[in-house]
Design a protein around this motif. Structure first.
Motif, mmCIF file in Angstrom:
data_model
loop_
_atom_site.group_PDB
_atom_site.id
_atom_site.type_symbol
_atom_site.label_atom_id
_atom_site.label_comp_id
_atom_site.label_asym_id
_atom_site.label_seq_id
_atom_site.Cartn_x
_atom_site.Cartn_y
_atom_site.Cartn_z
ATOM 1 N N ASP A 93 -127.393 38.325 12.106
ATOM 2 C CA ASP A 93 -127.602 37.636 13.381
ATOM 3 C C ASP A 93 -126.367 36.825 13.780
ATOM 4 O O ASP A 93 -126.007 36.756 14.954
ATOM 5 N N LEU A 94 -125.706 36.219 12.805
ATOM 6 C CA LEU A 94 -124.477 35.479 13.078
ATOM 7 C C LEU A 94 -123.399 36.415 13.616
ATOM 8 O O LEU A 94 -122.720 36.107 14.590
ATOM 9 N N GLY A 95 -123.260 37.580 12.994
ATOM 10 C CA GLY A 95 -122.288 38.565 13.471
ATOM 11 C C GLY A 95 -122.559 38.971 14.903
ATOM 12 O O GLY A 95 -121.644 39.088 15.718
ATOM 13 N N ASN A 96 -123.825 39.154 15.232
ATOM 14 C CA ASN A 96 -124.191 39.479 16.613
ATOM 15 C C ASN A 96 -123.893 38.306 17.542
ATOM 16 O O ASN A 96 -123.404 38.494 18.649
ATOM 17 N N ASN A 97 -124.176 37.097 17.092
ATOM 18 C CA ASN A 97 -123.915 35.904 17.896
ATOM 19 C C ASN A 97 -122.426 35.731 18.149
ATOM 20 O O ASN A 97 -122.020 35.343 19.240
ATOM 21 N N TRP A 98 -121.617 36.008 17.154
ATOM 22 C CA TRP A 98 -120.167 35.887 17.284
ATOM 23 C C TRP A 98 -119.561 37.075 18.010
ATOM 24 O O TRP A 98 -118.382 37.080 18.291
#
Length: 169
Positions: A93-98
């Motif tokens: 989810d962090l990768g998607n957010n970034w």
């Protein structure tokens, strides 16, 4: 008739899939608030497990690798992954957010929670499979973390990832 039923089924599944991917604005807003900001560097050490010199050395190495191969390896340390309980889900989810580049690998470490994960984008996953990520964590990173040598563990993990992208496939 059977073709019509099959087509209707796929359209129904397709519509439901797209609906699941539509973000719920309240949920997206609250989740995005749980993630740290990306600083623009390859190493984002919010848990302060590295010295400034170590961050610079790792950052320079990862930047050179990115320029040479167009593969980004990012490292993040965070004191907590709350409200998440699964660090892998947090990493994805962090990768998607970034909004990571197509060929990106994200190493997320939480010393406080004693968790580490490697998340990959779809293109990077073709080379760096889940089992390979687990192996890198288990054999390259964790033995150094157990010695409280966070720099050496993250460096070994990054070099192991780099070696897999240098191989001809």
């Amino acid at each position: 008739m059977n073709k019509l039923i099959i087509l209707a089924f796929f359209l129904l599944v397709s519509c439901n899939y797209n609906r699941l991917k539509e973000p719920d604005s309240k949920r997206t807003e609250s989740i995005s608030q749980t993630f740290p900001k990306q600083t623009g560097y390859y190493v984002n050490d919010y848990e302060n497990v590295l010295t400034e010199k170590q961050k610079k050395e790792l950052n320079d190495t990862l930047q050179k690798f990115d320029i040479k191969t167009n593969v980004q390896i990012l490292i993040l340390s965070v004191p907590t992954i709350k409200p998440y309980t699964d660090i892998h889900k947090y990493s994805v989810d962090l990768g998607n957010n970034w909004n990571l580049a197509q060929k990106s690998i994200l190493i997320v470490l939480s010393k406080q929670n004693r968790n580490i994960a490697i998340a990959t984008t779809v293109i990077a996953e073709k080379i760096l499979t889940d089992s390979l990520c687990k192996s890198i964590i288990d054999y390259d990173i964790v033995p150094e973390l157990k010695k409280d040598n966070y720099y050496k563990g993250l460096e070994k993990g990054a070099f192991s990832i780099m070696n897999h992208f240098k191989k001809p496939y």
